[in-house]
Design an enzyme around this catalytic site. Sequence first.
Site, PDB file in Angstrom:
ATOM      1  N   ARG A  60     -10.393 -12.131   7.530  1.00  0.00           N
ATOM      2  CA  ARG A  60      -9.187 -12.726   6.937  1.00  0.00           C
ATOM      3  C   ARG A  60      -9.463 -14.055   6.257  1.00  0.00           C
ATOM      4  NH1 ARG A  60      -4.659  -9.895   8.934  1.00  0.00           N
ATOM      5  NH2 ARG A  60      -4.816  -9.226  11.096  1.00  0.00           N
TER       6      ARG A  60
ATOM      7  N   PHE B 257     -10.165  -0.021   0.118  1.00  0.00           N
ATOM      8  CA  PHE B 257      -9.809  -0.870   1.258  1.00  0.00           C
ATOM      9  C   PHE B 257     -10.383  -2.260   1.042  1.00  0.00           C
ATOM     10  CE2 PHE B 257      -9.597  -2.544   5.536  1.00  0.00           C
ATOM     11  CZ  PHE B 257      -8.333  -2.121   5.924  1.00  0.00           C
ATOM     12  N   VAL B 258      -9.506  -3.262   1.016  1.00  0.00           N
ATOM     13  CA  VAL B 258      -9.941  -4.625   0.701  1.00  0.00           C
ATOM     14  C   VAL B 258      -9.746  -5.565   1.883  1.00  0.00           C
ATOM     15  CG1 VAL B 258      -9.669  -4.527  -1.812  1.00  0.00           C
ATOM     16  CG2 VAL B 258      -7.675  -5.011  -0.381  1.00  0.00           C
TER      17      VAL B 258
ATOM     18  N   ASP C 183       0.871  -1.184   0.000  1.00  0.00           N
ATOM     19  CA  ASP C 183       0.000   0.000   0.000  1.00  0.00           C
ATOM     20  C   ASP C 183       0.909   1.236   0.000  1.00  0.00           C
ATOM     21  OD1 ASP C 183      -1.899   1.949   0.477  1.00  0.00           O
ATOM     22  OD2 ASP C 183      -2.586   1.155   2.388  1.00  0.00           O
TER      23      ASP C 183
ATOM     24  N   LYS D 133      -1.457  -1.831  -4.424  1.00  0.00           N
ATOM     25  CA  LYS D 133      -2.422  -0.732  -4.530  1.00  0.00           C
ATOM     26  C   LYS D 133      -1.800   0.395  -5.344  1.00  0.00           C
ATOM     27  CE  LYS D 133      -5.253  -0.566  -0.564  1.00  0.00           C
ATOM     28  NZ  LYS D 133      -5.684   0.060   0.699  1.00  0.00           N
TER      29      LYS D 133
ATOM     30  N   ASP E 226      -7.416  -8.054   6.638  1.00  0.00           N
ATOM     31  CA  ASP E 226      -8.441  -7.855   7.654  1.00  0.00           C
ATOM     32  C   ASP E 226      -8.922  -6.412   7.726  1.00  0.00           C
ATOM     33  OD1 ASP E 226      -5.892  -6.898   8.834  1.00  0.00           O
ATOM     34  OD2 ASP E 226      -7.157  -6.527  10.595  1.00  0.00           O
TER      35      ASP E 226
HETATM   36  P1  IMP Z   1       1.837  -0.457   3.833  1.00  0.00           P
HETATM   37  O1  IMP Z   1       2.894  -0.465   4.888  1.00  0.00           O
HETATM   38  O2  IMP Z   1       1.098   0.841   3.792  1.00  0.00           O
HETATM   39  O3  IMP Z   1       2.320  -0.886   2.475  1.00  0.00           O
HETATM   40  O4  IMP Z   1       0.701  -1.431   4.280  1.00  0.00           O
HETATM   41  C1  IMP Z   1       0.930  -2.742   4.434  1.00  0.00           C
HETATM   42  C2  IMP Z   1       0.038  -3.306   5.502  1.00  0.00           C
HETATM   43  O5  IMP Z   1      -1.140  -2.517   5.744  1.00  0.00           O
HETATM   44  C3  IMP Z   1      -0.424  -4.628   5.010  1.00  0.00           C
HETATM   45  O6  IMP Z   1       0.394  -5.653   5.537  1.00  0.00           O
HETATM   46  C4  IMP Z   1      -1.842  -4.716   5.537  1.00  0.00           C
HETATM   47  O7  IMP Z   1      -1.816  -5.333   6.802  1.00  0.00           O
HETATM   48  C5  IMP Z   1      -2.304  -3.314   5.723  1.00  0.00           C
HETATM   49  N1  IMP Z   1      -3.191  -2.861   4.627  1.00  0.00           N
HETATM   50  C6  IMP Z   1      -2.918  -1.970   3.647  1.00  0.00           C
HETATM   51  N2  IMP Z   1      -3.958  -1.808   2.815  1.00  0.00           N
HETATM   52  C7  IMP Z   1      -4.920  -2.633   3.269  1.00  0.00           C
HETATM   53  C8  IMP Z   1      -6.257  -2.931   2.814  1.00  0.00           C
HETATM   54  O8  IMP Z   1      -6.773  -2.433   1.802  1.00  0.00           O
HETATM   55  N3  IMP Z   1      -6.934  -3.848   3.558  1.00  0.00           N
HETATM   56  C9  IMP Z   1      -6.423  -4.444   4.661  1.00  0.00           C
HETATM   57  N4  IMP Z   1      -5.181  -4.207   5.116  1.00  0.00           N
HETATM   58  C10 IMP Z   1      -4.439  -3.297   4.430  1.00  0.00           C
END
Ligand code: IMP
Length: 172
Positions: free
Chosen positions: A159, A146-147, A97, A125, A153
Site C-alpha cells: 500500500r 491487478f494493481v 473494479d 478498471k 494492496d
Molecule cells: P469492487 O467492489 O470490485 O469495485 O472492488 C473494489 C475494491 O476491491 C477496492 O476497494 C480494492 O480494495 C479492491 N480491488 C479491486 N481491484 C484491485 C486491484 O487491482 N488491486 C488491489 N485491490 C483491488
Amino acid sequence: MRRLIGEPDIRDEVTSLGKQIAEDFSGRPLTVLGVVTGSIILLSDLVRKIDLQLRVGLIQASSYRGRTTQPGELKINTELLPDIKGRDVLLVDDIYDTGRTLSGLTETIKQHGPNSVRTAVLLWKIGCSQVEFEPDYHCFMIPDVFVVGYGLDYNDDFRHLPYIAVLEEEDL
Ligand code: IMP
Ligand code: MG
C-alpha cells in the site's frame, strides 16, 4: 512488478481532481469520506487539493480478498462514520473494479440522511463492472490487471508504494 502510473502523473491528476471538486461543491457542506483502508493515501493527498471548507470522515469496507485477486462478499462497518445528515458526501476509494463496493457503500450512506452522495476513485478498471452504478470522478482508466501501490494492496502488502504497479504471476 511493472510500473504502470508514476508519482508525477498521480500528483497532476489528483491536483486537477481537487480543483474540479472545489468548483463543483463550492458553497456546499462537503464531507469527504474515505473508504478504509485503500483510499487513505488518495484521501490525504486529495483533501489538501480541495480549496474549500470541508470535513473528512472514514467508512470501512472489505471484500475479503486475502491471497486471492478475486472479490468476495462485501462487509461494511459504519462505526467510524461521522454525522452526515444534510451534508454533501463525496465518497473516495482507490479503485472501481466490479463496482460492488462503491454501489453498496452508496446505498448504506444514503440511509444516514446526507443531502447528496457522489463518488471519486483514483482508478477505473475498464470492462469489469457488475453493477449499473458508475463513479462520478476518476483519475485514470486502466486495463483489467491487478494493481498495487498508492493505497492498493495485495494481501495487505504494497500500500505504501508511491506509484501504481501491476502485480504479475511471478509476484504472487
Ligand atoms: P469492487 O467492489 O470490485 O469495485 O472492488 C473494489 C475494491 O476491491 C477496492 O476497494 C480494492 O480494495 C479492491 N480491488 C479491486 N481491484 C484491485 C486491484 O487491482 N488491486 C488491489 N485491490 C483491488
Ligand atoms: Mg479496498
